[in-house]
Design an enzyme around this catalytic site. Sequence first.
Site, PDB file in Angstrom:
ATOM      1  N   LYS A   1       1.037  -1.144  -0.160  1.00  0.00           N
ATOM      2  CA  LYS A   1      -0.061   0.064   0.101  1.00  0.00           C
ATOM      3  C   LYS A   1       0.897   1.232   0.093  1.00  0.00           C
ATOM      4  O   LYS A   1       1.142   1.687   1.017  1.00  0.00           O
ATOM      5  CB  LYS A   1      -0.988   0.010   1.097  1.00  0.00           C
ATOM      6  CG  LYS A   1      -2.234   0.645   1.006  1.00  0.00           C
ATOM      7  CD  LYS A   1      -3.210   0.083   2.343  1.00  0.00           C
ATOM      8  CE  LYS A   1      -4.340   1.341   2.459  1.00  0.00           C
ATOM      9  NZ  LYS A   1      -5.105   1.342   1.230  1.00  0.00           N
TER      10      LYS A   1
HETATM   11  N1  PPE Z   1      -7.696  -1.921  -2.897  1.00  0.00           N
HETATM   12  C1  PPE Z   1      -7.246  -0.663  -2.744  1.00  0.00           C
HETATM   13  C2  PPE Z   1      -6.520  -0.196  -3.974  1.00  0.00           C
HETATM   14  C3  PPE Z   1      -7.532  -0.069  -1.458  1.00  0.00           C
HETATM   15  O1  PPE Z   1      -6.842   1.121  -1.298  1.00  0.00           O
HETATM   16  C4  PPE Z   1      -8.054  -0.567  -0.493  1.00  0.00           C
HETATM   17  C5  PPE Z   1      -8.092  -0.057   0.861  1.00  0.00           C
HETATM   18  C6  PPE Z   1      -8.723  -1.941  -0.924  1.00  0.00           C
HETATM   19  C7  PPE Z   1      -8.536  -2.748  -1.856  1.00  0.00           C
HETATM   20  C8  PPE Z   1      -9.355  -2.864   0.367  1.00  0.00           C
HETATM   21  O2  PPE Z   1      -8.329  -3.010   1.593  1.00  0.00           O
HETATM   22  P1  PPE Z   1      -8.861  -3.281   3.069  1.00  0.00           P
HETATM   23  O3  PPE Z   1      -9.056  -1.868   3.596  1.00  0.00           O
HETATM   24  O4  PPE Z   1      -7.586  -4.029   3.727  1.00  0.00           O
HETATM   25  O5  PPE Z   1      -9.898  -4.143   3.225  1.00  0.00           O
HETATM   26  N2  PPE Z   1      -8.263   1.494   0.587  1.00  0.00           N
HETATM   27  C9  PPE Z   1      -8.030   2.112   2.000  1.00  0.00           C
HETATM   28  C10 PPE Z   1      -7.838   3.751   1.539  1.00  0.00           C
HETATM   29  C11 PPE Z   1      -9.143   4.556   1.248  1.00  0.00           C
HETATM   30  C12 PPE Z   1      -8.589   5.927   1.249  1.00  0.00           C
HETATM   31  O6  PPE Z   1      -9.353   6.665   0.233  1.00  0.00           O
HETATM   32  O7  PPE Z   1      -7.788   6.723   1.764  1.00  0.00           O
HETATM   33  C13 PPE Z   1      -8.992   1.902   3.076  1.00  0.00           C
HETATM   34  O8  PPE Z   1     -10.272   1.622   2.702  1.00  0.00           O
HETATM   35  O9  PPE Z   1      -8.965   2.357   4.038  1.00  0.00           O
END
Ligand code: PPE
Length: 304
Positions: free
Chosen positions: A158
Amino acid sequence: MVEAKKIWMDGHLVDWAEANVHVMTHALHYGLGVFEGVRCYATKGGGGAIFRLEEHTERLFASAHIVMLDIPFTKEEINMAVVETLKANSLSEGYIRPIAFLGAGSMGLLPKDNPVNVAIAAWEWGAYLGDDGIKNGIRVRVSSYLRHHVNSTMTKAKITGSYVNSIMAKREAIESGYDEAIMLDTEGYVSEGSGENIFMVKDGVIKTTALTSVLKGITRDSVMTILKDKGEVVREERFTRDELYTADEAFFTGTAAEITPIREVDGRVIGTGVPGPVTKGVQETYFKAVKGEDSRYEHWLHRL
Ligand code: PPE
């Protein structure tokens, strides 16, 4: 955004307004930072519970490992700092943002002695894709921007800089009248949303994108466990945009987005146009789990 009082920076709590960095911060110029998004929920008993904190911290360190950023704290110290930040802001519910990045020092692409700075902020953040979106579903479009190739930007990490791609896709979706973007991978298969993983249901078969080109979402993992516990089988495999067009149900998962139903893709109504039974069942169990109302998932909670 709703500002909180304190932010944890490099081992100390500082006032929100004082949590600043130098303009020569390396990450500001080149995007070498890693971060997490974590949520804390108020539970029935009143106290807050951080959802899967340990897994988020693990992923933060895994992201740092991938991009070779040496976080000068242990995982335990970060976990404790998250709790400390929530307490300092009297938050029993909110969004938590740990971030580690290359600080100010030398410039250029071979930084030598730049410090790795770490910060943890927390604030109140409601439904990411709107209260109406969570309830009735959102309208999404397939983006003209592709998700990163796995050997371009590492999709398991990330990384702050990777989110330029997400911002472009999100803006394009909003400007063309949709609520969110779905990005295809470099081979043309569905990958994920700008900040969410995706699931689809067709004739009782539940699929989510294989992990090749997407972030290993912690909500995705929670949803797979919840579905397994309901006796369902989730297939982790790639699928196409036209499979999605003809799906009975589809939904996004993410810490910020939680479980958000998708009711339309590129102008095609999904299923009946309202959240279907699988989506609603997952939502119900997920929200019970995060609020400490389902003992089967108590081990996911880090109570304050
Ligand atoms: N894909 C991406 C690209 C992504 O950024 C997230 C989280 C996910 C999948 C889902 O991952 P998880 O949160 O572990 O289920 N995105 C984060 C950032 C959002 C933002 O705008 O800043 C979040 O959901 O916290």
